[in-house]
Design a protein around this motif. Structure first.
Motif, PDB file in Angstrom:
ATOM      1  N   GLN A  34     -24.383   9.334 132.241  1.00 46.33           N
ATOM      2  CA  GLN A  34     -24.730  10.671 132.333  1.00 46.33           C
ATOM      3  C   GLN A  34     -25.146  11.228 130.976  1.00 46.33           C
ATOM      4  O   GLN A  34     -26.104  11.041 130.549  1.00 46.33           O
ATOM      5  CB  GLN A  34     -23.727  11.487 132.994  1.00 46.33           C
ATOM      6  N   CYS A  35     -24.311  11.940 130.233  1.00 49.11           N
ATOM      7  CA  CYS A  35     -24.376  12.502 129.034  1.00 49.11           C
ATOM      8  C   CYS A  35     -24.547  11.236 127.827  1.00 49.11           C
ATOM      9  O   CYS A  35     -25.373  11.603 127.094  1.00 49.11           O
ATOM     10  CB  CYS A  35     -23.459  13.608 128.474  1.00 49.11           C
ATOM     11  N   GLY A  36     -23.916  10.116 128.423  1.00 49.86           N
ATOM     12  CA  GLY A  36     -24.039   8.913 127.122  1.00 49.86           C
ATOM     13  C   GLY A  36     -23.165   8.925 126.216  1.00 49.86           C
ATOM     14  O   GLY A  36     -23.156   8.196 125.216  1.00 49.86           O
ATOM     15  N   PHE A  37     -22.250  10.109 125.806  1.00 47.21           N
ATOM     16  CA  PHE A  37     -21.613   9.899 124.692  1.00 47.21           C
ATOM     17  C   PHE A  37     -20.270   8.981 124.498  1.00 47.21           C
ATOM     18  O   PHE A  37     -20.010   8.449 123.918  1.00 47.21           O
ATOM     19  CB  PHE A  37     -20.969  11.385 124.573  1.00 47.21           C
TER      20      PHE A  37
END
Lengths: 294, 158, 548
Positions: free
Chosen positions: B100-103
């Protein structure tokens, strides 16, 4: 003050021999801290509760990262052996599975690749995962200092939360475990707020084995973690089980005795009352599971 | 403060660097080698966003001094794909919407990659155990676990 | 124009940014390269919950080699705020929460900035502090904002000067006093929630550059670059056309990166070292005190029904712990106020929703924007009332849930809804009413049901637009004001654009805006379109409001 970003400044030195460590500690005293896995030291340095001017890396002293079994069947675990190193070692898994089980329950896989058994012990948190197993396996701590080497029993090593028997200028070189009694079975039960990864709210290590010198024919060793200033052996429970034949009734009464050995506190993870209730549950489960395996 | 000359291999490339004692491996990767795929989420060894492989084993790079990596091999998320080809694991993450946000993604991939290296057919429990040290605030983990499973079924993520 | 694609809308497609994320190529704000000229900032934060600032001595910090500037509330007196402009960027005469920024240090490295920040000397005179919102709303409570009456405020927010109440939303319907005697059963309860932190995996980070020309650029992990831009422009008197807010990839926000938390500090610090970019990033520890949180709540509710179980009356008071300053807080309280019955039809309602200043971190937006907070209490008290009259909780909800055509608490007529059908479907799916064994002997299994509604908390005419630009080679750039923080907005908008334009998705680029000069790092969400201004000065007047 909030923790700083990154680490504060310090000098780093890698020690190659025990003598070097002893000399540096004598010279620098409180200004020096030993570096093992760093997983306790670095957060403290960020917070400012540890402020060493000199960090002495002791991981590379010969033997510190080794696991060896000697001719008498004693297991020597170098203080800088990582949790994963301990948990996956074939001899530890075969001969001391309780120790492997406990080491494998520390924090996360990543942290277990850096956190060391010795560092964990010297941090002396009452919820340290490898301590209850070490207590019931009756490990001995090998300390090196200005006066040379000395060995003390695990039960004498832990003096209070964050306090050990290490004298000024001493460091922990290894932990030695005697061969477990013939046919011994052990379990480590840990209760956290979640199933994996948390610190122990209550932990119990149980070791059981047949013993003809005991009136019941069996002995059980029970160590309780996170419910007292240090990890404690539930001596009264152990005595009861040495006298009475094993079974639900004896286990239930031993579990009650174990509760009496605990003196937990309220903290952010659990109340003292809950901890006491869980001591009984985990001790009972531990005894049942160990006996089933014997 | 002492400074140390170290030689490390990062994603297959050898580097020689002078580093201050207090530089963490995370800082070295991000600030000296411009490998910003590895993230700083907590600097306390809790969140796993900084996870890299040290000689093939996952570690929190925020909990290691850069100088401790001297003589070792480090693999970051940038080193997973070879010649522009994504690994089966990376593809599975995309297919199963595990990003999703990839963090947290780089750290997840590193931990999962190492898991499949040591366990070709992990159970769901084993996947969860391997990812305990990688926190995600977006996905709820289910699709990440599905992606790791799918990659394992397709041949171990290599 | 012939369709080249086959209806991409509604299809499950891989995210357009997934490859960048799985390869580590996706650049988040802390990853952006600014070269060796980048300076770093660290903040000096209050250790007191409530205190007067007697003296700040920055001389030792300024004397440290590598330190370029130290800024305090003496140099920066601007206030900032979304609907109620109550917050100084650096504390002025007093601090109002542990962690409030008191000064900022800019230096050539983060390490030096941190060391210098520790050398800033601040003398405080502690004041009594208050943390419970109900207590803080009572007369005699320590007063956090004596100048509340002077703050600029939007025309739909009603603070009560002389108190800690920054917003009071009042709703009256029918006559609750006349209704209580007609109730066969009444229950009363108090429901409490603490402040909650979003804990996005990416801590807040901002880089600001204030050029001598007057051009100001802020790179920040931002959910709402346009809102941030507008706030900063107004607060710092920057002409809107001179200010760009660029948000690269964002590592989660959940509302915590929606308003202004630490970004204003970064901009102000950049102004002090004009021409050099300044990076300010939060440690995880700072996230908990120095960024925004979901407000706490003390809800005191009383409801009553007749013998058949029909709800007759509700009296409810919400005391939201808004923290020391408002960001989105007052609007959340308002939304909670006009939703206070939950999705039920209640003919007599007395509702008061208060946003109360407390000496805590700034309360602001977090997923649900007031709805989880209020339904926490509403759904429990409904269960309690159902139990009191011996009615099944699902049946109680079928009877009392709002139905199409009914007039709800605000006077609005409910459009066609079928909550009853929802309740039916859910109760059927969980075998409601049938006891089922737990999954393990040491567990218990229970079944509960809750219904909720979501207030839009937005004006009826919010703007939403896109700029579609065809490039020389027929590829298309779609520039939008929305933000993708992992929920997939760009992917979905690319699908919509592809379908609307009839072009293949691969020729579309969503979100990127090539601004005039500055860094061009793809993809960017750039807020530099003019936005209408809505705050009015002192008096009530016309104006559009912004909400979420």
């Amino acid at each position: 003050m909030l923790a700083r970003p990154g680490l504060p400044r310090f000098d780093y030195v890698r020690a190659e021999t025990p003598g070097e460590v002893v000399a540096l500690l004598a010279e620098r005293g409180e200004a020096a801290r030993l570096l093992m896995g760093g997983t306790d030291l670095f957060p403290r340095m960020r917070e400012g509760t540890a402020r060493p001017a000199l960090v002495i890396d002791v991981k590379h002293i010969p033997g510190m990262q080794e696991i060896a079994v000697d001719g008498q069947g004693w297991l020597t675990v170098g203080a800088a052996v990582t949790m994963n190193g301990l948990a996956r070692h074939p001899r530890v898994r075969s001969d001391y599975p309780l120790l492997a089980e406990a080491a494998g329950m520390v924090a996360s896989y990543q942290l277990r690749n850096r956190a060391t058994v010795g560092g964990n012990m010297c941090n002396a948190s009452p919820c340290a995962d490898t301590t209850p197993a070490t207590m019931v396996l009756e490990g001995r701590f090998v300390l090196v200092g200005p006066a040379g080497e000395r060995e003390i029993a695990a039960v004498d090593f832990f003096r209070g939360p964050g306090l050990t028997a290490l004298q000024r200028g001493e460091f922990l070189r290894a932990i030695r475990y005697p061969p477990p009694p013939q046919g011994a079975v052990g379990r480590y039960l840990k209760l956290g707020r979640n199933r994996l990864g948390d610190l122990a709210i209550v932990s119990v290590a149980v070791l059981g084995f047949a013993d003809r010198t005991a009136p019941s024919g069996y002995r059980f060793r029970i160590a309780l973690g996170a419910v007292a200033p240090v990890v404690v052996r539930a001596a009264a429970a152990e005595a009861l089980l040495a006298g009475e034949p094993p079974g639900e009734e004896a286990f239930a009464r031993a579990a009650e005795k174990a509760v009496e050995a605990a003196s937990p506190i309220d903290d952010v993870r659990a109340s003292a009352a809950y901890r006491l209730a869980m001591v009984r549950v985990l001790t009972l489960r531990g005894l049942r599971e160990v006996f089933r395996g014997m | 403060m002492t400074t140390h000359t170290i030689t490390i291999t990062v994603n297959g490339e050898r580097e020689q660097l002078d580093v201050p004692a207090n530089m963490t491996l995370l800082q070295l990767l991000r600030e000296r080698l411009a490998l910003t795929g590895t993230k700083n989420g907590c600097e306390a060894g809790e969140c796993g966003a900084c996870t890299v492989l040290l000689d093939g084993e996952p570690v929190n790079s925020c909990m290691m001094l850069a100088l401790e990596a001297d003589g070792h091999e480090v693999t970051t998320v940038e080193g997973l794909a070879r010649d522009g080809r994504l690994t089966l694991l990376q593809e599975a993450f995309i297919e199963h919407n595990a990003v999703q946000c990839g963090f947290c993604t780089p750290g997840m991939l590193i931990s999962a990659h190492a898991l499949l290296g040591r366990n070709r057919r992990p159970t769901e429990d084993e996947i969860k155990e391997a990812l305990v040290g990688n926190l995600c605030r977006c996905t709820g983990y289910v699709r990440i676990i599905q992606a790791v499973r799918a990659a394992a079924e397709r041949g171990g993520g290599r | 124009m012939t369709r080249l694609t086959s209806d991409p809308v509604g299809k499950s497609v891989p995210r357009i940014d997934a490859v960048a994320k799985v390869t580590g190529a996706a650049m988040f704000t802390d990853d952006l390269p600014f070269g060796p000229g980048l300076l770093y900032a660290r903040l000096v934060r209050s250790p007191h919950a409530h205190a007067l600032i007697q003296r700040i001595d920055t001389s030792k910090a300024l004397a440290m080699p590598g330190v370029k500037a130290v800024v305090t509330g003496k140099e920066v007196t601007a206030l900032i705020g979304l609907y109620l402009v109550d917050r100084p960027i650096f504390a002025g005469e007093r601090v109002r929460y542990v962690g409030e920024p008191v000064a900022g240090v800019v230096a050539s490295s983060e390490e030096i900035a941190e060391e210098a920040a520790r050398l800033v000397e601040v003398e405080y005179e502690p004041l009594p502090a208050v943390f419970d919102p109900f207590e803080a709303a009572q007369p005699g409570a320590p007063l956090l904002h004596p100048r509340l009456g002077e703050y600029k405020v939007a025309n739909f927010i009603f603070p009560e000067p002389g108190t800690n109440i920054s917003e009071h939303f009042k709703l009256r319907r029918g006559d609750v006093e006349a209704a209580w005697p007609r109730c066969a059963a009444i229950v009363e309860g108090e429901f409490r929630l603490p402040q909650i932190q979003h804990v996005p995996i990416e801590p807040h980070v901002a880089v600001a550059l204030w050029e001598p020309s007057g051009q100001v650029t802020l790179w920040a992990a931002s959910q709402s670059p346009f809102a941030q831009r507008d706030l900063l422009a107004q607060s710092l008197d920057i002409p809107h056309g001179n200010l760009r807010v660029i948000s690269p990839y964002i590592g989660g926000g959940f509302g915590g990166k929606a308003g202004i938390s630490m970004e204003a500090c970064a901009v102000v610090l950049a102004r002090a070292v004009m021409g050099r970019p300044v990076k300010l990033r939060m440690t995880r520890e700072e996230e908990f005190v120095g960024t925004t949180v979901r407000q706490s709540l003390v809800a005191r509710t009383k409801i009553g029904c007749d013998a058949e179980g029909n709800l007759l009356a509700m009296e409810t008071a919400y005391y939201f712990g808004g923290g020391a300053y408002n960001d989105y807080g007052v609007n959340i309280v308002r939304a909670a106020g006009y939703s206070c019955t939950g999705p039920y039809y209640i003919p007599n309602v007395k509702g008061d929703s208060y946003c109360v200043y407390t000496n805590q971190p700034v309360g602001s937006a977090m997923r649900g924007f007031g709805m989880p907070e209020i339904h926490w209490g509403i759904e429990q008290i409904m269960d309690q009332l159902a139990e009191k009259i011996g009615m099944d909780p699902a049946e109680f909800r079928r009877r009392n849930c709002v139905k199409g055509g009914q007039t709800i608490l605000t006077g609005m007529q409910m459009p066609r809804v079928d909550l009853v059908a929802c309740i039916d479907r859910v109760t059927k799916a969980v075998n409601w009413g049938q006891k089922e064994p737990p999954s393990a002997p040491h567990k218990r299994r229970g079944k509960g049901i809750a219904i909720m509604w979501k207030a839009p908390a937005m004006p009826p005419n919010p703007g939403s637009s896109a700029i579609v630009r065809f490039n020389e080679d027929a590829t298309v750039n779609v520039e939008i004001g929305a933000q993708d923080l992992g929920q997939g907005a760009f992917t979905v908008l690319a699908q919509i654009a592809a379908q609307a334009l009839g072009v293949p998705g691969r020729v579309l680029r969503v979100g990127a805006r090539l601004g005039a000069g500055g860094h061009q790092i793809q993809p960017l969400r750039v807020a530099d379109r003019r936005q209408p201004h809505h705050l009015v000065d002192g008096q009530r007047g016309q104006g559009r409001s912004r909400g979420r």
